[in-house]
Scaffold this motif. Structure first.
Motif, PDB file in Angstrom:
ATOM      1  N   PRO A  62      61.338  48.586  -9.451  1.00 10.97           N
ATOM      2  CA  PRO A  62      61.714  47.784 -10.456  1.00 10.97           C
ATOM      3  C   PRO A  62      62.611  48.454 -11.507  1.00 10.97           C
ATOM      4  O   PRO A  62      62.923  49.481 -11.491  1.00 10.97           O
ATOM      5  CB  PRO A  62      60.034  47.928 -11.106  1.00 10.97           C
ATOM      6  CG  PRO A  62      59.394  49.026 -10.919  1.00 10.97           C
ATOM      7  CD  PRO A  62      59.947  49.298  -9.449  1.00 10.97           C
ATOM      8  N   SER A  63      62.724  47.608 -12.437  1.00 12.97           N
ATOM      9  CA  SER A  63      63.809  47.974 -13.907  1.00 12.97           C
ATOM     10  C   SER A  63      63.363  49.065 -14.321  1.00 12.97           C
ATOM     11  O   SER A  63      62.064  49.033 -14.614  1.00 12.97           O
ATOM     12  CB  SER A  63      64.558  46.675 -14.480  1.00 12.97           C
ATOM     13  OG  SER A  63      63.350  46.382 -15.300  1.00 12.97           O
ATOM     14  N   LEU A  66      60.724  48.199 -17.170  1.00  9.83           N
ATOM     15  CA  LEU A  66      59.395  47.955 -17.059  1.00  9.83           C
ATOM     16  C   LEU A  66      58.219  48.675 -17.416  1.00  9.83           C
ATOM     17  O   LEU A  66      57.244  48.274 -17.929  1.00  9.83           O
ATOM     18  CB  LEU A  66      59.047  47.647 -15.473  1.00  9.83           C
ATOM     19  CG  LEU A  66      57.979  46.610 -15.214  1.00  9.83           C
ATOM     20  CD1 LEU A  66      58.056  45.175 -15.854  1.00  9.83           C
ATOM     21  CD2 LEU A  66      57.708  46.540 -13.718  1.00  9.83           C
ATOM     22  N   LYS A  67      58.403  50.077 -17.318  1.00  9.80           N
ATOM     23  CA  LYS A  67      57.568  50.973 -17.949  1.00  9.80           C
ATOM     24  C   LYS A  67      57.289  50.816 -19.429  1.00  9.80           C
ATOM     25  O   LYS A  67      56.063  50.719 -19.838  1.00  9.80           O
ATOM     26  CB  LYS A  67      57.944  52.339 -17.395  1.00  9.80           C
ATOM     27  CG  LYS A  67      56.669  53.393 -17.862  1.00  9.80           C
ATOM     28  CD  LYS A  67      57.304  54.677 -17.398  1.00  9.80           C
ATOM     29  CE  LYS A  67      55.947  55.732 -17.834  1.00  9.80           C
ATOM     30  NZ  LYS A  67      56.490  57.083 -17.185  1.00  9.80           N
ATOM     31  N   ARG A  69      57.527  48.179 -21.067  1.00  6.18           N
ATOM     32  CA  ARG A  69      57.027  46.933 -21.330  1.00  6.18           C
ATOM     33  C   ARG A  69      55.426  47.240 -21.227  1.00  6.18           C
ATOM     34  O   ARG A  69      54.848  46.716 -21.793  1.00  6.18           O
ATOM     35  CB  ARG A  69      57.362  45.906 -20.439  1.00  6.18           C
ATOM     36  CG  ARG A  69      58.695  45.335 -20.906  1.00  6.18           C
ATOM     37  CD  ARG A  69      59.257  44.402 -19.850  1.00  6.18           C
ATOM     38  NE  ARG A  69      58.436  43.087 -19.810  1.00  6.18           N
ATOM     39  CZ  ARG A  69      58.583  42.293 -19.058  1.00  6.18           C
ATOM     40  NH1 ARG A  69      59.408  42.428 -17.970  1.00  6.18           N
ATOM     41  NH2 ARG A  69      57.434  41.228 -18.905  1.00  6.18           N
ATOM     42  N   LEU A  70      55.102  47.997 -20.062  1.00 11.52           N
ATOM     43  CA  LEU A  70      53.840  48.271 -19.824  1.00 11.52           C
ATOM     44  C   LEU A  70      53.108  48.988 -20.870  1.00 11.52           C
ATOM     45  O   LEU A  70      52.036  48.639 -21.574  1.00 11.52           O
ATOM     46  CB  LEU A  70      53.483  48.985 -18.554  1.00 11.52           C
ATOM     47  CG  LEU A  70      52.092  49.594 -18.265  1.00 11.52           C
ATOM     48  CD1 LEU A  70      51.305  48.355 -17.825  1.00 11.52           C
ATOM     49  CD2 LEU A  70      52.302  50.434 -17.058  1.00 11.52           C
TER      50      LEU A  70
END
Lengths: 238, 175
Positions: A62-63, A66-67, A69-70
Motif C-alpha cells: 500500500p502507499s 495509508l498508515k 490515514r489509519l
C-alpha cells in the motif's frame, strides 16, 4: 481423505467453505450439517485451508500515506453517521475520490464505476426517509427461547442488534448476523454473548435496514465466515 | 492484540507495520484496484482497533485471522459495487520473491515461512485446478460462475475445486 461417492455432501463441503457453492445447493447442505457432526468437523478443516490461502496472494504494497490515514482515523472520537447509516461509507468513497484527484492521478475505470454505482445506490437511499426501523428476530428450533431485536436509530443512523437467550458458545465459535437481499448475504456483525446469553452489538450495515428482505443469525467459526455456514438461531423474513 | 484491545496506539502501529502488506495483497488480489484495496486495508485495521478483543489466539494465527477478514471484506466490497472484473488475480509461482520483512525481520520470519509453505502447496496443483481456485478465492465465484467464465461443464468445475481443496488440505496438514 478418500472421495466418498456415496456421500454427496462430502463433495460439497470444501466448496462451501470456499464460498463457491451455488445458491441452490446451499439449503440441502446446511440442513445436513445440522445433524452431521463429522461433516461439521470436515467443514472446520476446510475453513482452515481457506484461511491459509490468503498467505499465497501475490505481494502488493500500500502507499506510505495509508498508515498516517489509519492513525488519524483512530485518533478521532467516534463521529455519529449523518442521516442514513450509508453516509459513513459514502464519506469514505468521497474521501478516496478527493485524495485521488488531489494527487493528480487518474482514477482507474473500475474505481470510477465503483464510485458511480455506489453513489447511485446511496443517493437513491438517502432520498428515502430515515425513520427508526425495528425488526424482531424469531428463534429457530436450534435456539428456542432466544430473542433478537435489530434496530436502526433515527438520530445517529447506528444499527444495533440486541439478543437474549442465546447459548454461550465454546471459544471455537461465534454468532454472525447476516443482512440478506436478493439471495446475497452480507455480514453485519460477528459477536459472542455474555454468560446470561445476551449481547448488544453495533451492526455494520452498508444500507438502511429497509433495503434488506431478511435477516439471520447463525453459528460460525470464531471470527466469522464469508457466508453463512452454520446453524441458524434467529431469523426474520419480510 | 491485548495491547490494542486496551487502546495502545503504538501496538496498532506495530501490527500495521507487520501485516499491512499481507492485508493489502489479499485485498488487491480481490478488488484489483489500489484505491479500493487501500480502503479495505484501512477498514480492516480500524476494525481490529475497534474489536481487538474478539481475536482468540488459541483459535487462529493472527496472519490467517487477518487474511480471512480481509478476503471477506474485499469480496463484500466487490459484490456491493456489483463490478464485474475483467481479470482475476493469479497465484504467484512458488519461486517468486516474498516481500522482505523490512524493519522487523525476525518477527516476519514465521510469516514468510508460512507464506512460502502455502505458495508452494498451491503451485504444486495442476494449472486448471489453480485457475478454478483463483476464481473462487479472489473473485468469490460460485461453481456456476466459474463454469461460465471458463466455458466448462459444471461437473468439471466441481471436480477441480474439490480436488484442489483436498490436495491443499493434505499438503497444509503436514507439520
Amino acid at each position: 481423505m478418500q472421495d466418498n461417492e456415496l456421500d454427496p455432501f462430502s463433495a460439497l463441503i470444501a466448496a462451501y467453505a470456499l464460498g463457491a457453492l451455488d445458491d441452490e445447493d446451499i439449503p440441502a447442505l446446511e440442513e445436513h450439517l445440522l445433524s452431521c457432526a463429522a461433516c461439521r468437523e470436515e467443514l472446520d478443516s476446510y475453513h482452515s485451508v481457506v484461511a491459509s490461502m490468503g498467505l499465497a496472494a501475490a505481494d502488493a504494497t500500500p502507499s506510505p500515506a495509508l498508515k498516517a490515514r489509519l492513525l488519524e482515523r483512530v485518533d478521532q472520537p467516534a463521529v455519529p453517521a449523518a442521516v442514513a447509516p450509508a453516509a459513513s461509507s459514502w464519506q469514505r468513497f468521497l474521501d478516496a475520490m478527493r485524495n485521488s484527484l488531489n494527487g493528480g492521478r487518474w482514477l482507474p475505470a473500475a474505481a470510477v464505476m465503483l464510485l458511480l454505482l455506489v453513489g447511485a445506490v446511496f443517493v437513491w437511499q438517502q432520498a428515502g426517509s430515515a425513520r427508526t426501523e425495528r425488526f424482531e428476530l424469531s428463534a429457530t428450533d436450534a435456539a428456542p427461547g432466544a430473542q433478537g431485536l435489530l434496530e436502526a436509530s433515527e438520530g445517529t443512523g447506528q444499527v444495533t442488534l440486541i439478543v437474549t437467550g442465546l447459548p454461550v458458545l465454546p471459544p471455537t465459535h461465534q454468532y454472525q448476523l447476516w443482512l440478506i437481499e436478493d439471495g446475497s448475504r452480507t455480514s453485519g456483525a460477528v459477536f459472542s454473548v455474555s454468560g446470561d446469553g445476551s449481547a448488544t452489538v453495533v451492526v455494520d450495515s452498508p444500507q438502511p435496514l429497509t433495503g434488506y428482505g431478511a435477516f439471520g443469525v447463525t453459528i460460525e467459526p470464531a471470527g466469522g465466515s464469508p457466508g453463512p455456514t452454520g446453524q441458524r438461531v434467529l431469523g426474520y423474513n419480510l | 492484540m491485548e495491547r490494542i484491545a486496551r487502546g495502545d496506539e503504538r501496538a496498532l502501529s506495530d501490527l500495521y507495520d507487520r501485516y499491512s502488506r499481507l492485508v493489502f495483497s489479499i485485498a488487491y488480489g480481490v478488488v484489483q484496484n489500489r484505491e479500493t484495496a487501500e480502503e479495505v486495508t484501512l477498514d480492516i485495521f480500524v476494525r481490529v482497533w475497534e474489536k481487538a478483543e474478539i481475536y482468540d489466539p488459541h483459535q487462529a494465527r493472527l496472519s490467517t485471522w487477518l487474511g480471512s477478514m480481509t478476503r471477506n471484506r474485499a469480496i463484500d466490497q466487490l459484490r456491493r459495487a456489483k463490478v464485474r472484473l475483467q481479470h482475476t488475480a493469479e497465484w504467484p509461482d512458488a519461486g517468486e520473491e516474498l516481500v522482505a520483512g523490512g524493519e522487523l525481520p525476525e518477527a516476519m520470519a514465521q510469516l514468510r515461512s508460512d507464506q512460502a509453505r502455502v505458495r508452494t502447496a498451491i503451485a504444486s496443483l495442476p494449472a486448471d485446478q489453480r485457475q478454478a481456485l483463483a476464481l473462487a478465492y479472489f473473485s468469490g465465484y460460485s461453481h456456476a460462475q466459474i463454469a461460465q467464465a471458463l466455458d466448462l461443464p459444471l461437473g468439471t468445475v466441481k471436480g477441480r475445486i474439490r480436488a484442489a481443496m483436498q490436495k491443499l488440505r493434505s499438503l497444509l496438514d503436514e507439520e
